[in-house]
Motif scaffolding. Structure first.
Motif, PDB file in Angstrom:
ATOM      1  N   CYS A  14       0.829  -1.212   0.000  1.00 35.10           N
ATOM      2  CA  CYS A  14       0.000   0.000   0.000  1.00 35.10           C
ATOM      3  C   CYS A  14       0.865   1.264   0.000  1.00 35.10           C
ATOM      4  N   VAL A  15       1.959   1.229   0.770  1.00 39.26           N
ATOM      5  CA  VAL A  15       2.871   2.389   0.795  1.00 39.26           C
ATOM      6  C   VAL A  15       3.429   2.633  -0.610  1.00 39.26           C
ATOM      7  N   LEU A  16       3.840   1.542  -1.275  1.00 37.51           N
ATOM      8  CA  LEU A  16       4.400   1.692  -2.630  1.00 37.51           C
ATOM      9  C   LEU A  16       3.342   2.223  -3.599  1.00 37.51           C
ATOM     10  N   ALA A  17       2.119   1.669  -3.503  1.00 42.94           N
ATOM     11  CA  ALA A  17       1.064   2.081  -4.444  1.00 42.94           C
ATOM     12  C   ALA A  17       0.720   3.553  -4.251  1.00 42.94           C
ATOM     13  N   GLU A  18       0.646   3.979  -2.995  1.00 46.27           N
ATOM     14  CA  GLU A  18       0.304   5.380  -2.738  1.00 46.27           C
ATOM     15  C   GLU A  18       1.400   6.308  -3.257  1.00 46.27           C
ATOM     16  N   LEU A  19       2.663   5.931  -2.991  1.00 48.73           N
ATOM     17  CA  LEU A  19       3.784   6.760  -3.451  1.00 48.73           C
ATOM     18  C   LEU A  19       3.839   6.786  -4.982  1.00 48.73           C
ATOM     19  N   ALA A  20       3.706   5.612  -5.595  1.00 46.56           N
ATOM     20  CA  ALA A  20       3.798   5.539  -7.064  1.00 46.56           C
ATOM     21  C   ALA A  20       2.670   6.313  -7.724  1.00 46.56           C
ATOM     22  N   SER A  21       1.492   6.333  -7.104  1.00 46.43           N
ATOM     23  CA  SER A  21       0.360   7.014  -7.747  1.00 46.43           C
ATOM     24  C   SER A  21       0.560   8.533  -7.728  1.00 46.43           C
ATOM     25  N   LYS A  22       1.417   9.026  -6.823  1.00 45.73           N
ATOM     26  CA  LYS A  22       1.708  10.470  -6.817  1.00 45.73           C
ATOM     27  C   LYS A  22       2.456  10.892  -8.083  1.00 45.73           C
ATOM     28  N   PHE A  23       3.139   9.930  -8.702  1.00 45.01           N
ATOM     29  CA  PHE A  23       3.950  10.244  -9.886  1.00 45.01           C
ATOM     30  C   PHE A  23       3.145  10.212 -11.177  1.00 45.01           C
ATOM     31  N   VAL A  24       1.898   9.729 -11.094  1.00 41.39           N
ATOM     32  CA  VAL A  24       1.121   9.610 -12.337  1.00 41.39           C
ATOM     33  C   VAL A  24       0.981  11.008 -12.951  1.00 41.39           C
ATOM     34  N   GLY A  25       1.299  11.110 -14.230  1.00 39.67           N
ATOM     35  CA  GLY A  25       1.222  12.405 -14.906  1.00 39.67           C
ATOM     36  C   GLY A  25       2.504  13.220 -14.750  1.00 39.67           C
ATOM     37  N   ASP A  26       3.501  12.663 -14.073  1.00 43.14           N
ATOM     38  CA  ASP A  26       4.765  13.359 -13.823  1.00 43.14           C
ATOM     39  C   ASP A  26       5.794  12.821 -14.821  1.00 43.14           C
ATOM     40  N   LEU A  27       6.595  13.708 -15.376  1.00 46.89           N
ATOM     41  CA  LEU A  27       7.546  13.271 -16.405  1.00 46.89           C
ATOM     42  C   LEU A  27       8.603  12.322 -15.866  1.00 46.89           C
ATOM     43  N   ARG A  28       8.815  12.321 -14.511  1.00 45.22           N
ATOM     44  CA  ARG A  28       9.830  11.429 -13.942  1.00 45.22           C
ATOM     45  C   ARG A  28       9.366   9.978 -13.923  1.00 45.22           C
ATOM     46  N   ALA A  29       8.061   9.739 -14.088  1.00 42.77           N
ATOM     47  CA  ALA A  29       7.534   8.376 -13.962  1.00 42.77           C
ATOM     48  C   ALA A  29       7.342   7.745 -15.331  1.00 42.77           C
ATOM     49  N   ASP A  30       7.564   6.428 -15.377  1.00 42.34           N
ATOM     50  CA  ASP A  30       7.365   5.692 -16.629  1.00 42.34           C
ATOM     51  C   ASP A  30       5.943   5.162 -16.710  1.00 42.34           C
ATOM     52  N   TRP A  31       5.108   5.407 -15.706  1.00 37.12           N
ATOM     53  CA  TRP A  31       3.774   4.798 -15.696  1.00 37.12           C
ATOM     54  C   TRP A  31       2.690   5.876 -15.645  1.00 37.12           C
ATOM     55  N   THR A  32       1.516   5.488 -16.186  1.00 41.77           N
ATOM     56  CA  THR A  32       0.361   6.391 -16.128  1.00 41.77           C
ATOM     57  C   THR A  32      -0.764   5.787 -15.283  1.00 41.77           C
ATOM     58  N   THR A  33      -0.611   4.505 -14.908  1.00 32.86           N
ATOM     59  CA  THR A  33      -1.625   3.841 -14.084  1.00 32.86           C
ATOM     60  C   THR A  33      -0.908   2.948 -13.073  1.00 32.86           C
ATOM     61  N   VAL A  34      -1.454   2.887 -11.854  1.00 30.87           N
ATOM     62  CA  VAL A  34      -0.918   1.976 -10.833  1.00 30.87           C
ATOM     63  C   VAL A  34      -1.969   0.903 -10.576  1.00 30.87           C
ATOM     64  N   ILE A  35      -1.560  -0.362 -10.682  1.00 26.25           N
ATOM     65  CA  ILE A  35      -2.489  -1.490 -10.529  1.00 26.25           C
ATOM     66  C   ILE A  35      -2.008  -2.366  -9.373  1.00 26.25           C
ATOM     67  N   LEU A  36      -2.900  -2.613  -8.434  1.00 30.48           N
ATOM     68  CA  LEU A  36      -2.557  -3.379  -7.235  1.00 30.48           C
ATOM     69  C   LEU A  36      -3.083  -4.803  -7.382  1.00 30.48           C
ATOM     70  N   LEU A  37      -2.192  -5.787  -7.217  1.00 31.09           N
ATOM     71  CA  LEU A  37      -2.580  -7.200  -7.330  1.00 31.09           C
ATOM     72  C   LEU A  37      -2.229  -7.931  -6.030  1.00 31.09           C
ATOM     73  N   ASP A  38      -3.024  -8.914  -5.676  1.00 32.50           N
ATOM     74  CA  ASP A  38      -2.730  -9.686  -4.461  1.00 32.50           C
ATOM     75  C   ASP A  38      -3.388 -11.060  -4.583  1.00 32.50           C
TER      76      ASP A  38
END
Ligand SMILES: CC(C)(COP(=O)(O)OP(=O)(O)OC[C@H]1O[C@@H](n2cnc3c(N)ncnc32)[C@H](O)[C@@H]1OP(=O)(O)O)[C@@H](O)C(=O)NCCC(=O)NCCS
Length: 211
Positions: A14-38
């Motif tokens: 959850c910590v990783l997903a929350e942090l990674a989702s802050k980067f969505v739309g940011d040029l530093r990130a390679d992703w535009t969507t964060v998907i959580l699987l378990d």
């Protein structure tokens, strides 16, 4: 559009997903969507506004060009096993919090995460699938082998080497120049003053094997 898959929806995932989702739309990130699987949970352990989309096997069926993944498991050996399994389908990402300080002369391996407030100093070499947790300090010339977890607030002195899948617990310190074998756990608050050559759990100041 590229996706970042996070496998594991427990506390660390959850910590990783929350942090990674802050980067969505940011040029530093390679992703535009964060998907959580378990594989076990159908809801995340913490309320982060991201649902669990399915089991880890979904990665293989949904992966596309440019997608990447992170393993959100705190158990070092399990995290590394899954990292090796999943990388046949997808590339591991590297996640660095915007307020971490990472020297440009460091190398950071794929699948490693650097949490808020962490400091990684000059010439450090960080392996694959490591967790550099909130506010930890990795000093100059340190080598962390793959799967090491440096817990929140732990300090690793200059030129220390830490072997695969070891955990340096919350607020622990490793004094400069020492080496730690693979599969060591240093308990929270411990101070490592001499090299630890055998796997096992060590606690106290200075650290002694836990009986
Ligand atoms: C060292 C550790 C692994 C021991 O866990 P454990 O094997 O379950 O041990 P227990 O909790 O049963 O404790 C066994 C004994 O060790 C002592 N002990 C446990 N952790 C200790 C520590 N960090 N320092 C000193 N003594 C410790 C306990 O008081 C207990 O003593 P007793 O037998 O005299 O009552 C654990 O306490 C720890 O510090 N883990 C690090 C956690 C961490 O930092 N995780 C990262 C999260 S982000």
């Amino acid at each position: 559009m590229s996706q970042l898959f996070i496998i594991g929806a427990g506390g660390h995932g959850c910590v990783l997903a929350e942090l990674a989702s802050k980067f969505v739309g940011d040029l530093r990130a390679d992703w535009t969507t964060v998907i959580l699987l378990d594989d076990q949970r159908n809801r995340p352990a913490l309320e982060i506004g991201i649902a669990v989309s399915g089991k880890s096997s979904e990665l293989k069926t949904s992966v596309g060009t440019g997608d990447s993944f992170l393993i959100g498991l705190g158990n070092n050996r399990r995290r590394m096993q899954l990292l090796h399994t999943m990388r046949s389908s997808c590339a591991p990402a590297t996640l660095v919090a915007p307020d971490a300080h990472v020297s440009p002369s460091c190398t950071i391996g794929p699948g490693t995460v650097v949490m808020p407030g962490a400091i990684v100093q000059t010439g450090a070499t960080i392996g694959e699938g490591c967790i550099l947790n909130s506010g930890c300090v990795i000093e100059h010339g340190v080598t962390l082998e793959s799967g090491v977890h440096v817990a929140p607030g732990a300090c690793i002195g200059g030129d220390v080497t830490i072997g695969e899948c070891s955990l340096i617990g919350i607020g622990a310190s490793v004094l400069n120049g020492n080496s730690i074998s693979p599969d060591v756990v240093v308990g929270g608050g411990g101070v490592v003053t001499q090299s630890l050559h055998e796997p096992g759990t060590y606690v106290g100041v200075p650290t002694r094997p836990l009986q």
